[in-house]
Design a protein around this motif. Structure first.
Motif, PDB file in Angstrom:
ATOM      1  N   GLU A   1      30.074  80.777  40.752  1.00 56.89           N
ATOM      2  CA  GLU A   1      29.494  79.910  39.728  1.00 56.89           C
ATOM      3  C   GLU A   1      27.973  79.838  39.807  1.00 56.89           C
ATOM      4  O   GLU A   1      27.301  79.801  38.784  1.00 56.89           O
ATOM      5  N   CYS A   2      27.436  79.810  41.011  1.00 55.75           N
ATOM      6  CA  CYS A   2      26.005  79.534  41.135  1.00 55.75           C
ATOM      7  C   CYS A   2      25.122  80.771  41.224  1.00 55.75           C
ATOM      8  O   CYS A   2      23.950  80.712  40.844  1.00 55.75           O
ATOM      9  N   LYS A   3      25.658  81.874  41.679  1.00 55.22           N
ATOM     10  CA  LYS A   3      24.818  83.057  41.876  1.00 55.22           C
ATOM     11  C   LYS A   3      24.133  83.509  40.584  1.00 55.22           C
ATOM     12  O   LYS A   3      22.929  83.789  40.612  1.00 55.22           O
ATOM     13  N   PRO A   4      24.838  83.561  39.440  1.00 57.30           N
ATOM     14  CA  PRO A   4      24.128  83.949  38.207  1.00 57.30           C
ATOM     15  C   PRO A   4      22.987  82.991  37.852  1.00 57.30           C
ATOM     16  O   PRO A   4      21.932  83.427  37.372  1.00 57.30           O
ATOM     17  N   GLN A   5      23.171  81.706  38.109  1.00 57.54           N
ATOM     18  CA  GLN A   5      22.107  80.737  37.823  1.00 57.54           C
ATOM     19  C   GLN A   5      20.891  80.983  38.710  1.00 57.54           C
ATOM     20  O   GLN A   5      19.750  80.934  38.246  1.00 57.54           O
ATOM     21  N   PHE A   6      21.150  81.248  39.998  1.00 59.56           N
ATOM     22  CA  PHE A   6      20.050  81.508  40.928  1.00 59.56           C
ATOM     23  C   PHE A   6      19.322  82.798  40.547  1.00 59.56           C
ATOM     24  O   PHE A   6      18.094  82.865  40.588  1.00 59.56           O
ATOM     25  N   MET A   7      20.100  83.825  40.184  1.00 65.42           N
ATOM     26  CA  MET A   7      19.495  85.107  39.810  1.00 65.42           C
ATOM     27  C   MET A   7      18.657  84.963  38.536  1.00 65.42           C
ATOM     28  O   MET A   7      17.575  85.541  38.433  1.00 65.42           O
ATOM     29  N   LEU A   8      19.145  84.175  37.577  1.00 71.93           N
ATOM     30  CA  LEU A   8      18.406  83.942  36.336  1.00 71.93           C
ATOM     31  C   LEU A   8      17.091  83.211  36.632  1.00 71.93           C
ATOM     32  O   LEU A   8      16.034  83.583  36.121  1.00 71.93           O
ATOM     33  N   ALA A   9      17.168  82.188  37.474  1.00 75.88           N
ATOM     34  CA  ALA A   9      15.958  81.443  37.831  1.00 75.88           C
ATOM     35  C   ALA A   9      14.956  82.351  38.539  1.00 75.88           C
ATOM     36  O   ALA A   9      13.747  82.274  38.291  1.00 75.88           O
ATOM     37  N   LEU A  10      15.451  83.241  39.381  1.00 72.02           N
ATOM     38  CA  LEU A  10      14.574  84.152  40.110  1.00 72.02           C
ATOM     39  C   LEU A  10      13.995  85.218  39.187  1.00 72.02           C
ATOM     40  O   LEU A  10      12.835  85.618  39.356  1.00 72.02           O
ATOM     41  N   SER A  11      14.780  85.669  38.201  1.00 78.07           N
ATOM     42  CA  SER A  11      14.260  86.680  37.268  1.00 78.07           C
ATOM     43  C   SER A  11      13.203  86.076  36.344  1.00 78.07           C
ATOM     44  O   SER A  11      12.265  86.757  35.941  1.00 78.07           O
ATOM     45  N   LYS A  12      13.351  84.805  35.983  1.00 79.97           N
ATOM     46  CA  LYS A  12      12.354  84.140  35.135  1.00 79.97           C
ATOM     47  C   LYS A  12      11.056  83.908  35.879  1.00 79.97           C
ATOM     48  O   LYS A  12       9.980  83.977  35.303  1.00 79.97           O
ATOM     49  N   ASN A  13      11.179  83.576  37.167  1.00 82.35           N
ATOM     50  CA  ASN A  13      10.002  83.299  37.977  1.00 82.35           C
ATOM     51  C   ASN A  13      10.208  83.911  39.361  1.00 82.35           C
ATOM     52  O   ASN A  13      10.749  83.255  40.254  1.00 82.35           O
ATOM     53  N   PRO A  14       9.782  85.170  39.558  1.00 84.82           N
ATOM     54  CA  PRO A  14      10.006  85.841  40.847  1.00 84.82           C
ATOM     55  C   PRO A  14       9.340  85.140  42.038  1.00 84.82           C
ATOM     56  O   PRO A  14       9.747  85.340  43.174  1.00 84.82           O
ATOM     57  N   GLY A  15       8.362  84.303  41.771  1.00 83.60           N
ATOM     58  CA  GLY A  15       7.682  83.599  42.855  1.00 83.60           C
ATOM     59  C   GLY A  15       8.306  82.258  43.210  1.00 83.60           C
ATOM     60  O   GLY A  15       7.774  81.533  44.054  1.00 83.60           O
ATOM     61  N   ASP A  16       9.426  81.926  42.591  1.00 89.23           N
ATOM     62  CA  ASP A  16      10.081  80.639  42.819  1.00 89.23           C
ATOM     63  C   ASP A  16      10.691  80.612  44.219  1.00 89.23           C
ATOM     64  O   ASP A  16      11.696  81.263  44.495  1.00 89.23           O
ATOM     65  N   LYS A  17      10.071  79.864  45.101  1.00 89.29           N
ATOM     66  CA  LYS A  17      10.509  79.820  46.498  1.00 89.29           C
ATOM     67  C   LYS A  17      11.869  79.156  46.660  1.00 89.29           C
ATOM     68  O   LYS A  17      12.662  79.545  47.505  1.00 89.29           O
ATOM     69  N   GLU A  18      12.156  78.155  45.842  1.00 85.34           N
ATOM     70  CA  GLU A  18      13.454  77.478  45.934  1.00 85.34           C
ATOM     71  C   GLU A  18      14.588  78.407  45.507  1.00 85.34           C
ATOM     72  O   GLU A  18      15.625  78.463  46.170  1.00 85.34           O
ATOM     73  N   ALA A  19      14.383  79.140  44.421  1.00 87.09           N
ATOM     74  CA  ALA A  19      15.407  80.082  43.971  1.00 87.09           C
ATOM     75  C   ALA A  19      15.586  81.208  44.988  1.00 87.09           C
ATOM     76  O   ALA A  19      16.712  81.650  45.241  1.00 87.09           O
ATOM     77  N   ALA A  20      14.492  81.651  45.589  1.00 82.70           N
ATOM     78  CA  ALA A  20      14.582  82.692  46.617  1.00 82.70           C
ATOM     79  C   ALA A  20      15.343  82.177  47.835  1.00 82.70           C
ATOM     80  O   ALA A  20      16.170  82.896  48.410  1.00 82.70           O
ATOM     81  N   ALA A  21      15.086  80.928  48.221  1.00 87.98           N
ATOM     82  CA  ALA A  21      15.809  80.337  49.357  1.00 87.98           C
ATOM     83  C   ALA A  21      17.288  80.170  49.020  1.00 87.98           C
ATOM     84  O   ALA A  21      18.153  80.419  49.880  1.00 87.98           O
ATOM     85  N   ASP A  22      17.587  79.782  47.787  1.00 94.04           N
ATOM     86  CA  ASP A  22      18.982  79.660  47.371  1.00 94.04           C
ATOM     87  C   ASP A  22      19.690  81.006  47.437  1.00 94.04           C
ATOM     88  O   ASP A  22      20.824  81.094  47.909  1.00 94.04           O
ATOM     89  N   MET A  23      19.022  82.062  46.975  1.00 91.00           N
ATOM     90  CA  MET A  23      19.631  83.398  47.023  1.00 91.00           C
ATOM     91  C   MET A  23      19.797  83.865  48.466  1.00 91.00           C
ATOM     92  O   MET A  23      20.787  84.518  48.790  1.00 91.00           O
ATOM     93  N   GLU A  24      18.860  83.520  49.326  1.00 93.47           N
ATOM     94  CA  GLU A  24      18.998  83.879  50.745  1.00 93.47           C
ATOM     95  C   GLU A  24      20.217  83.174  51.347  1.00 93.47           C
ATOM     96  O   GLU A  24      20.966  83.769  52.115  1.00 93.47           O
TER      97      GLU A  24
END
Length: 172
Positions: A135-158
Motif C-alpha cells: 500500500e505505501c511503497k507507491p506513495q513513497f516512490m511518487l513522493a520521491l519522484s516529485k522531489n528527489p531531495g525529500d529526505k523523509e521520503a528517502a528515509a521511508d524508502m530505506e
C-alpha cells in the motif's frame, strides 16, 4: 638487513592492525555477551508494560485506533527495546494509514527481533507487513519522484527496503 619503503609500509600497517585488534578486544566490541545484554529487556519494565500492550491490542481489535496508537506509543517510549510493542504500533499505524510511522515501527520491530519476519515463528507478522508495503511503497516512490531531495521520503524508502530484505531472509 636493509628495509625499503614497501617493507616499512607493510610493517606499519601490520602494527596498526595489531594495535587495533588489541584495542577492539580490550574494549569488548563484538562480544556475544554485550550484544545479548543490549538486546535483553529489563524484566521489571517488561512486566509493567505487558498489561499496557494487552490494553493496546484490545483497543486495536475494537476499532479504537487513535487510542490504541496512543497506548502503543507510550509503551514504545517507556520500553524502546520491546519488539512486540513496535510490532503492534506498526500495525495500528498501518490501519490508520500513517505509513511513514508504520514502516518505521516495523523496521524497529524487525531490528529488535527477527522472529517477526520468520514464517516459522509464532511471532510472524510478515503478511501484515507485506500488505502495508504494497500500500505505501507507491506513495513513497511518487513522493520521491516529485522531489528527489525529500529526505523523509528517502528515509521511508530505506525503511521499506530494509523490511523487504528482512522478509526475504536477507541480512541487516
Amino acid at each position: 638487513m636493509k628495509l625499503d619503503r614497501f617493507d616499512l609500509v607493510v610493517i606499519s600497517a601490520a602494527a596498526a592492525l595489531a594495535a587495533g585488534a588489541v584495542f577492539y578486544g580490550a574494549a569488548g566490541y563484538g562480544t556475544q555477551e554485550k550484544a545479548e545484554a543490549a538486546a535483553r529487556q529489563d524484566p521489571t519494565v517488561a512486566a509493567q508494560m505487558a498489561p499496557k500492550i494487552i490494553e493496546a491490542r484490545a483497543l486495536m481489535n475494537s476499532g479504537q485506533m487513535r487510542q490504541a496508537a496512543s497506548a502503543c506509543k507510550s509503551v514504545c517510549l517507556a520500553d524502546p527495546a520491546d519488539a512486540s510493542a513496535h510490532a503492534l504500533y506498526g500495525q495500528v499505524c498501518s490501519r490508520l494509514q500513517d505509513y511513514p510511522d508504520a514502516v518505521k515501527e516495523f523496521r524497529m520491530c524487525l531490528s529488535l527481533d527477527a522472529d517477526y519476519a520468520d514464517s516459522k515463528s509464532s511471532k510472524f507478522i510478515g503478511k501484515i507487513i507485506k500488505a502495508t508495503i504494497r500500500e505505501c511503497k507507491p506513495q513513497f516512490m511518487l513522493a520521491l519522484s516529485k522531489n528527489p531531495g525529500d529526505k523523509e521520503a528517502a528515509a521511508d524508502m530505506e525503511n521499506v527496503h530494509y523490511i523487504q530484505r528482512m522478509l526475504a531472509g536477507g541480512c541487516d
